[in-house]
Design a protein around this motif. Sequence first.
Motif, PDB file in Angstrom:
ATOM      1  N   ALA A 184       0.870  -1.148  -0.043  1.00  0.00           N
ATOM      2  CA  ALA A 184      -0.069   0.078   0.005  1.00  0.00           C
ATOM      3  C   ALA A 184       1.000   1.292   0.004  1.00  0.00           C
ATOM      4  CB  ALA A 184      -1.010   0.054   1.048  1.00  0.00           C
ATOM      5  N   LEU A 185       2.082   1.052  -0.784  1.00  0.00           N
ATOM      6  CA  LEU A 185       2.940   2.303  -0.746  1.00  0.00           C
ATOM      7  C   LEU A 185       2.412   3.114  -1.994  1.00  0.00           C
ATOM      8  CD1 LEU A 185       6.394   0.700   0.025  1.00  0.00           C
ATOM      9  CD2 LEU A 185       4.676   1.937   1.597  1.00  0.00           C
ATOM     10  N   SER A 186       2.937   4.310  -2.135  1.00  0.00           N
ATOM     11  CA  SER A 186       2.402   5.134  -3.109  1.00  0.00           C
ATOM     12  C   SER A 186       3.378   4.937  -4.469  1.00  0.00           C
ATOM     13  CB  SER A 186       2.747   6.748  -2.750  1.00  0.00           C
ATOM     14  OG  SER A 186       1.634   6.918  -1.968  1.00  0.00           O
ATOM     15  N   PRO A 187       2.883   5.052  -5.724  1.00  0.00           N
ATOM     16  CA  PRO A 187       3.883   4.539  -6.803  1.00  0.00           C
ATOM     17  C   PRO A 187       4.735   5.716  -7.033  1.00  0.00           C
ATOM     18  CG  PRO A 187       1.499   4.438  -7.208  1.00  0.00           C
ATOM     19  CD  PRO A 187       1.634   4.828  -5.773  1.00  0.00           C
ATOM     20  N   ASN A 188       5.899   5.723  -7.613  1.00  0.00           N
ATOM     21  CA  ASN A 188       6.698   6.665  -8.305  1.00  0.00           C
ATOM     22  C   ASN A 188       7.438   7.302  -6.786  1.00  0.00           C
ATOM     23  OD1 ASN A 188       7.164   6.138 -10.872  1.00  0.00           O
ATOM     24  ND2 ASN A 188       5.200   6.762 -11.348  1.00  0.00           N
ATOM     25  N   THR A 189       7.635   6.906  -5.903  1.00  0.00           N
ATOM     26  CA  THR A 189       7.883   7.509  -4.526  1.00  0.00           C
ATOM     27  C   THR A 189       9.135   6.912  -3.811  1.00  0.00           C
ATOM     28  OG1 THR A 189       5.370   8.067  -4.121  1.00  0.00           O
ATOM     29  CG2 THR A 189       6.909   8.281  -2.323  1.00  0.00           C
ATOM     30  N   THR A 190       9.811   7.767  -3.309  1.00  0.00           N
ATOM     31  CA  THR A 190      10.966   7.587  -2.692  1.00  0.00           C
ATOM     32  C   THR A 190      10.884   7.521  -1.237  1.00  0.00           C
ATOM     33  OG1 THR A 190      12.511   8.562  -4.485  1.00  0.00           O
ATOM     34  CG2 THR A 190      13.322   7.965  -2.415  1.00  0.00           C
ATOM     35  N   TYR A 191      11.092   6.461  -0.441  1.00  0.00           N
ATOM     36  CA  TYR A 191      11.104   6.208   0.723  1.00  0.00           C
ATOM     37  C   TYR A 191      12.297   5.926   1.652  1.00  0.00           C
ATOM     38  CZ  TYR A 191       5.884   5.541   0.258  1.00  0.00           C
ATOM     39  OH  TYR A 191       4.630   5.337  -0.192  1.00  0.00           O
ATOM     40  N   GLN A 192      12.790   6.418   2.789  1.00  0.00           N
ATOM     41  CA  GLN A 192      13.800   6.090   3.922  1.00  0.00           C
ATOM     42  C   GLN A 192      13.274   5.006   4.910  1.00  0.00           C
ATOM     43  OE1 GLN A 192      16.294   9.098   5.253  1.00  0.00           O
ATOM     44  NE2 GLN A 192      15.715   8.524   7.392  1.00  0.00           N
ATOM     45  N   PHE A 193      14.146   3.919   5.007  1.00  0.00           N
ATOM     46  CA  PHE A 193      13.646   3.073   6.136  1.00  0.00           C
ATOM     47  C   PHE A 193      14.623   2.731   6.876  1.00  0.00           C
ATOM     48  CE2 PHE A 193      12.040   1.918   1.811  1.00  0.00           C
ATOM     49  CZ  PHE A 193      10.565   1.774   1.887  1.00  0.00           C
ATOM     50  N   GLN A 194      14.196   2.453   8.312  1.00  0.00           N
ATOM     51  CA  GLN A 194      15.178   1.974   9.509  1.00  0.00           C
ATOM     52  C   GLN A 194      14.444   0.926  10.319  1.00  0.00           C
ATOM     53  OE1 GLN A 194      15.868   6.122  10.878  1.00  0.00           O
ATOM     54  NE2 GLN A 194      18.024   5.380  11.272  1.00  0.00           N
ATOM     55  N   VAL A 195      15.190   0.239  10.655  1.00  0.00           N
ATOM     56  CA  VAL A 195      14.543  -0.903  11.818  1.00  0.00           C
ATOM     57  C   VAL A 195      15.375  -0.821  13.205  1.00  0.00           C
ATOM     58  CG1 VAL A 195      14.452  -3.458  12.047  1.00  0.00           C
ATOM     59  CG2 VAL A 195      14.295  -2.365   9.769  1.00  0.00           C
ATOM     60  N   THR A 196      14.424  -0.874  14.175  1.00  0.00           N
ATOM     61  CA  THR A 196      14.952  -1.115  15.699  1.00  0.00           C
ATOM     62  C   THR A 196      14.587  -2.332  15.948  1.00  0.00           C
ATOM     63  OG1 THR A 196      12.993  -0.025  16.420  1.00  0.00           O
ATOM     64  CG2 THR A 196      15.147   1.320  16.138  1.00  0.00           C
ATOM     65  N   ALA A 197      15.219  -2.870  17.300  1.00  0.00           N
ATOM     66  CA  ALA A 197      14.929  -4.224  17.716  1.00  0.00           C
ATOM     67  C   ALA A 197      14.417  -3.917  19.228  1.00  0.00           C
ATOM     68  CB  ALA A 197      16.111  -5.139  17.832  1.00  0.00           C
ATOM     69  N   ARG A 198      13.586  -4.661  19.851  1.00  0.00           N
ATOM     70  CA  ARG A 198      13.217  -4.326  21.181  1.00  0.00           C
ATOM     71  C   ARG A 198      13.058  -5.689  21.978  1.00  0.00           C
ATOM     72  NH1 ARG A 198       7.267  -1.358  20.139  1.00  0.00           N
ATOM     73  NH2 ARG A 198       8.110   0.592  19.686  1.00  0.00           N
ATOM     74  N   SER A 199      13.468  -5.538  23.000  1.00  0.00           N
ATOM     75  CA  SER A 199      13.633  -6.494  24.094  1.00  0.00           C
ATOM     76  C   SER A 199      13.519  -6.251  25.282  1.00  0.00           C
ATOM     77  CB  SER A 199      14.922  -7.173  24.149  1.00  0.00           C
ATOM     78  OG  SER A 199      15.831  -6.298  25.056  1.00  0.00           O
ATOM     79  N   PRO A 200      13.025  -6.990  26.523  1.00  0.00           N
ATOM     80  CA  PRO A 200      12.366  -6.393  27.563  1.00  0.00           C
ATOM     81  C   PRO A 200      13.372  -5.587  28.288  1.00  0.00           C
ATOM     82  CG  PRO A 200      12.299  -8.863  27.587  1.00  0.00           C
ATOM     83  CD  PRO A 200      12.892  -8.455  26.258  1.00  0.00           C
ATOM     84  N   ALA A 201      14.579  -5.576  27.862  1.00  0.00           N
ATOM     85  CA  ALA A 201      15.577  -4.509  28.419  1.00  0.00           C
ATOM     86  C   ALA A 201      15.489  -3.164  27.916  1.00  0.00           C
ATOM     87  CB  ALA A 201      17.006  -5.112  28.606  1.00  0.00           C
ATOM     88  N   GLY A 202      14.917  -2.886  26.735  1.00  0.00           N
ATOM     89  CA  GLY A 202      14.733  -1.817  25.951  1.00  0.00           C
ATOM     90  C   GLY A 202      14.825  -1.698  24.309  1.00  0.00           C
ATOM     91  N   THR A 203      15.049  -0.676  23.688  1.00  0.00           N
ATOM     92  CA  THR A 203      14.916  -0.615  22.338  1.00  0.00           C
ATOM     93  C   THR A 203      16.217  -0.384  21.747  1.00  0.00           C
ATOM     94  OG1 THR A 203      12.664   0.033  22.363  1.00  0.00           O
ATOM     95  CG2 THR A 203      13.749   0.435  20.321  1.00  0.00           C
ATOM     96  N   SER A 204      16.580  -0.957  20.819  1.00  0.00           N
ATOM     97  CA  SER A 204      18.002  -0.805  20.097  1.00  0.00           C
ATOM     98  C   SER A 204      18.087   0.702  19.647  1.00  0.00           C
ATOM     99  CB  SER A 204      18.491  -1.696  19.113  1.00  0.00           C
ATOM    100  OG  SER A 204      17.707  -1.517  18.030  1.00  0.00           O
ATOM    101  N   LEU A 205      19.400   1.245  19.047  1.00  0.00           N
ATOM    102  CA  LEU A 205      19.503   2.245  18.189  1.00  0.00           C
ATOM    103  C   LEU A 205      18.938   1.865  16.811  1.00  0.00           C
ATOM    104  CD1 LEU A 205      23.097   3.532  19.402  1.00  0.00           C
ATOM    105  CD2 LEU A 205      20.841   4.408  19.937  1.00  0.00           C
TER     106      LEU A 205
END
Length: 285
Positions: A184-205
């Motif tokens: 469901a992304l828009s056609p002809n569109t540029t996107y920037q992506f990042q991913v973080t990881a979560r655990s009971p101790a917190g969230t990663s950079l």
Amino acid sequence: SDDMLTGCCRGRDVPSNCLHLCSRTEEITLFDFLQCQDHLSSASYCLRGGEDRSPCCRQRGVPDLCLGFCSGDMLTMDSSHIACVPHIQDLAECIQLPPTGVGTSAVTTVFTTPGPVEMAAPGSPRNLTAVRMSSSSIRLTWLPPAVHMADITHYVVRYLAYGTSIFQQVTQAAANGTSVVLAALSPNTTYQFQVTARSPAGTSLPSKPVVQSTAGDVVDVGLPGRPRNLQAVQFSPLSVLLSWQPPQDMPGTVTAYVVTFWNMAEQQPHTGTLEVSAAAADNTA
């Protein structure tokens, strides 16, 4: 919240034309560093909560010359900091992370018998890649963090369409793997992506960002639109920094930008070509 950050910045006399820096979602660019540099110290303090973000910047490969921007000790950029320009996004994202006393925490102390045990948040997801699938979908794939990966419960994908200022996010259970298709992304569109990881101790950079464009929704793609929001700032006595945004129409079809400039005294045009890859995060020359 952004309202609290804005209040903090107003209390430190940040003017209205620079208040957009007092946000954890607003993209901070090199022009913000140059044009609002007299107020970066105040905006940075409110975002960081007074904390030193040098560890985050070092993890992202920011050179030692630029670490003062992460700690708050050095917030004026001039021609001697040209090596910092490719790392502006990393600097900004580290500064925009919530203070460890608010929201997510890098280290959480869990008390058990007979004494306290420290649980560390996971490291950043690695080797994030984005592959165009269609005019409305992109597949993301990544590797788990190198450290503290055993306790990861979820991955959070954040993405932003160029020309907008609001991040969207998708949460995926770690048990479902390290790949996701965003539809469901828009056609002809540029996107920037990042991913973080979560655990009971917190969230990663966050992972290092990647950029990808969706395909066009017609076979005959045609020409892209005009580049937008061209800006020029004197970077040194002998250099000028140009920055622009991709075309609104069909940005994914751009393979190169042609920058034309001339000497007003000599009236002689000079033309240079800047090659821009599909993974380029900034449009600057």
